[in-house]
Scaffold this active site. Structure first.
Site, PDB file in Angstrom:
ATOM      1  N   SER A 102       0.841  -1.192   0.000  1.00 57.74           N
ATOM      2  CA  SER A 102       0.000   0.000   0.000  1.00 57.74           C
ATOM      3  C   SER A 102       0.879   1.246   0.000  1.00 57.74           C
ATOM      4  O   SER A 102       1.644   1.463  -0.943  1.00 57.74           O
ATOM      5  CB  SER A 102      -0.961  -0.049   1.183  1.00 57.74           C
ATOM      6  OG  SER A 102      -1.957   0.932   1.070  1.00 57.74           O
ATOM      7  N   ASP A 132      -9.708  -3.733  -5.583  1.00 55.14           N
ATOM      8  CA  ASP A 132      -9.138  -2.948  -4.490  1.00 55.14           C
ATOM      9  C   ASP A 132      -9.812  -1.578  -4.436  1.00 55.14           C
ATOM     10  O   ASP A 132      -9.932  -0.892  -5.453  1.00 55.14           O
ATOM     11  CB  ASP A 132      -7.631  -2.781  -4.709  1.00 55.14           C
ATOM     12  CG  ASP A 132      -6.912  -2.187  -3.514  1.00 55.14           C
ATOM     13  OD1 ASP A 132      -7.583  -1.717  -2.579  1.00 55.14           O
ATOM     14  OD2 ASP A 132      -5.672  -2.193  -3.525  1.00 55.14           O
ATOM     15  N   HIS A 140      -8.047  -4.885  -0.897  1.00 55.99           N
ATOM     16  CA  HIS A 140      -6.767  -4.307  -0.517  1.00 55.99           C
ATOM     17  C   HIS A 140      -5.950  -5.281   0.326  1.00 55.99           C
ATOM     18  O   HIS A 140      -4.720  -5.283   0.261  1.00 55.99           O
ATOM     19  CB  HIS A 140      -7.022  -3.014   0.266  1.00 55.99           C
ATOM     20  CG  HIS A 140      -5.837  -2.122   0.369  1.00 55.99           C
ATOM     21  ND1 HIS A 140      -5.219  -1.572  -0.734  1.00 55.99           N
ATOM     22  CD2 HIS A 140      -5.145  -1.657   1.458  1.00 55.99           C
ATOM     23  CE1 HIS A 140      -4.211  -0.819  -0.337  1.00 55.99           C
ATOM     24  NE2 HIS A 140      -4.134  -0.859   0.981  1.00 55.99           N
TER      25      HIS A 140
END
Length: 696
Positions: free
Chosen positions: A547, A632, A668
């Site tokens: 991320s 995501d 995610h």
């Protein structure tokens, strides 16, 4: 386009069949330009944003086929790793029950089942009731996530929220635990739940359908079909949240950006009352509220970045009435407070180490002692207000997750459970330590290390993790999967770089906005330190980040591609400029306070100076594996897809660059089932080990 992709797939199949190295897919270039502040951004792969288009999906599938072909020699290692990881897990297990009302609540797992069972039983030893069978809920679905799980005070109604796609948009459902019936009441995109004392009024948060900003709080009476808006936040940099305080006396409602917060309360026994403000919003002032007895307890940064603790009377809680209980300290971050009837627990952080401090009613305090110098300790599952005990979890890089009850009067602790690690794990065979690298400006940056053996590693393979954003601390926790690296001689490390929260608010401040470059140069300094000190070498150093940690990976490989042998990153935020210039994308405007607002030229220029996508030029990039999910919601799949496409045509070395996209539901955090997550971990570890020269 369709003919091109078909041809690529045919080439992949043919080359794989002939045991030669397959050629990677090359995405078509469709020029797209954006002009801001007189500067032109050129994006040849902008077309990959078309999520539903056939050419985009075919391209992603071609990348997956190429990745699978390159990774095919590691299949045996992947299976070995998966079996090792699985063998360490007690598949049929029960978590420690926690009391709440008249019941004990817990989750348990069964061998072969992907998901947990949520259960309860009347205290102390009544018959079990399964409140949620997530395996049954997941039947016929490729993803199932449970977020909120909140039972009414009388124990009759369960409010819970689920996500079936991985996009982190949760649907609220109500279950009557007396009958097992799912009631018709529901709400979409729910972000938090709190029951009022009447056991029929529910407060919940909701996010915007497009931007995913948590912008509304509703009040709802079961069976009414009337969703009453209590509060709507108009400022695009703020998110709202709702919770019930442990005292059960107040519903808390808050709205905050990354620099400013405001709070209101509603009595739980008078849920139709208007919100009462604690203190008006003031730019740069953060405060957070709990309740005990005749006062509110407030964690505030009004006197310093690391927060202090004050109390305020119930009837007039404004700032003028605040009474200091614990002063702001420059060397100690007050991260959280938990109020109980006769004491308060302060969650602190000093020198990067979490601490738990007990504060009694007379403002006298002491810290709970822990046996290791570097560890993770935090409160968990404390639902009872009138108690002398608190429950916390303790673990380190060599100590498995351990649940304790701590008596604040006797100072005795009781170990309730240490998470089993099957297969004869012996922590004495491993060692963890903390070392410090010196950054370019002289700042000392902590690094947590763990390895097998008691001697300091010399020229060993090393796998280094970094994050460094949002003030989030990456603590040295235990992970049984990691033993598959350590037992093969790999040293595992965490670089606690600026932008994170390990050393307080200023550590975060010094790694965001116009100081963001510190995050990247800190990580490079940590890598260079580990090489200089002989722990590893350039050809044995693999690095990783997810991320915002993926932004870190993108930045450091464009700045110093020579420093790393291999890079694994997942859901990386790498297209900084295009994303931050598009306010229609989820979460963008809230991010202005972390990265900067590109509508300001100074911020634009600084952000562009490190944006990985905009600095992908011809270089000798290391071998890389990049993972993403089509669904995501935090970092759109096209960021890593475009980045890999651009890196591939700019790669001057023979090192492969792989993209693996989860096409089925998943978000995610990847897969939702525990066995699927183990498969993913085995795939990722196999990539790292193989490229560090460890093939079995």
């Amino acid at each position: 386009m369709h003919r091109l992709i078909t041809a690529l797939l045919a080439i992949l199949i043919a080359t794989h069949a002939s045991a030669t190295t397959p050629k990677p897919p090359l995405a078509e270039k469709h020029p797209h330009t954006t002009v801001t502040h007189g500067d032109t951004l050129r994006d040849n792969y902008y077309w990959l944003r078309e999520k539903t288009s056939t050419p985009v999906r075919e391209y992603l599938e071609a990348e997956n086929a190429y990745c699978d072909a390159i990774m095919a020699p590691t299949l045996g290692l992947q299976e070995t790793l998966y079996k090792e990881m699985l063998a360490r897990i007690q598949e049929t297990d029960v978590e420690v029950p926690y009391p709440d009302g008249k019941f004990l609540y817990y989750t348990r797992t069964e061998e072969g089942k992907q998901y947990p069972y949520y259960c309860r039983k009347p205290a102390p030893d009544g018959a079990e009731q399964i409140t949620l069978d997530v395996n049954q809920m997941a039947e016929g679905k490729e993803f199932m996530g449970v977020d909120d799980y909140v039972v009414s005070d009388d124990g009759n109604l369960l409010a819970f929220s689920t996500d079936e796609t991985g996009f982190r948009q949760y649907r609220l459902s109500i279950k009557d635990l007396r009958t097992g019936e799912i009631l018709p009441d529901h709400a979409e995109r729910v972000t938090g739940i709190a029951w009022a004392a009447d056991n029929r009024t529910l407060f919940y948060g909701q996010e915007d359908a497009v931007t995913k900003r948590w912008n509304r709080i509703y009040r709802y009476v079961i069976g009414s079909n009337q969703h009453e808006l209590v509060y709507e936040e108009k400022d695009e940099q703020f998110d709202t949240w709702v919770y019930k305080m442990r005292s059960d006396a107040y519903i808390g409602i808050g709205s905050s950006s990354s620099t400013t917060a405001e709070a209101w309360v509603i009595p739980t026994d008078r849920p139709t009352e208007k919100m009462m403000s604690i203190a008006p919003r003031r730019e740069g002032h953060e405060y957070y509220v709990d309740h005990a007895g005749d006062r509110f307890l407030i964690r505030t940064n009004d006197k310093g970045r690391n927060f202090r603790l004050v109390s305020a009377p119930i009837k007039s809680p404004g700032e003028k009435t605040w009474k200091e209980l614990v002063a702001q300290r420059d060397d100690v971050m007050l991260e959280d407070i938990d109020a109980f009837k006769r004491f308060t627990v302060l969650s602190e952080r000093e020198d990067g180490i979490p601490q738990l401090r007990i504060l009694d009613a007379d403002a006298k305090s002491y810290r709970i002692d822990f046996p290791e110098p570097v560890y993770l300790a935090e409160l968990v599952q404390n639902r009872i207000f009138d108690t002398n005990k608190v429950r916390f979890v303790y673990e380190s890089m060599i100590t498995p997750e351990s649940i304790f009850d701590y008596d604040v009067t006797t100072k005795n602790r009781t170990l309730l459970k240490e998470k089993p690690v099957l297969g004869g794990y012996d922590r004495k065979q491993y060692k963890s330590e903390r070392v410090y690298a010196k950054a370019a400006d002289g700042t000392e940056v902590p690094i947590s290390l763990v390895y097998k053996g008691q001697e300091r590693p010399r020229d060993r393979p090393l796998f280094l993790l970094g994050y460094g954003s949002y003030g989030i601390s990456i603590d040295p926790a235990f992970n049984s999967n990691r033993l598959s690296l350590l037992d093969r001689g790999v040293v595992y490390g965490i670089a606690h770089i600026r932008g994170g929260g390990e050393l307080g608010k200023r550590w975060h401040d010094d790694g965001k906005l116009m100081k963001k470059m510190n995050t990247f140069t800190d990580f490079i300094a940590c890598s260079e330190y580990l090489i200089k000190e002989g722990y590893t070498s350039k050809d044995k150093l693999a690095v990783t980040g997810r991320s915002a940690g993926g932004l870190l990976m993108g930045a450091v490989v464009t700045m110093r591609p020579d420093l790393f042998k291999a890079v694994f990153t997942a859901v990386p935020f790498v297209d900084v400029m295009n994303t931050m210039l598009d306010a229609s994308l989820p979460l963008t405007t809230q991010e202005y306070l972390e990265w900067g607002d590109p509508n300001d030229k100074a911020a634009y220029d600084y952000m562009k100076s490190y944006s990985p996508y905009d600095h992908t030029t011809p270089k000798s990039y290391p071998t890389m594996l990049v993972r993403t999910s089509l669904n995501d919601s935090q970092v759109m799949y096209w960021e890593p897809a475009k980045w890999v496409a651009k890196m591939r045509v700019n790669q001057t070395a023979n090192n492969v660059i792989l993209l693996k996209t989860r096409m089925e539901p998943g978000g995610h955090g990847g897969a939702s089932g525990r066995y699927d997550r183990l498969r993913d971990a085995a795939f990722e570890y196999a990539f790292v080990l193989w490229n560090l020269g460890i093939k079995q």
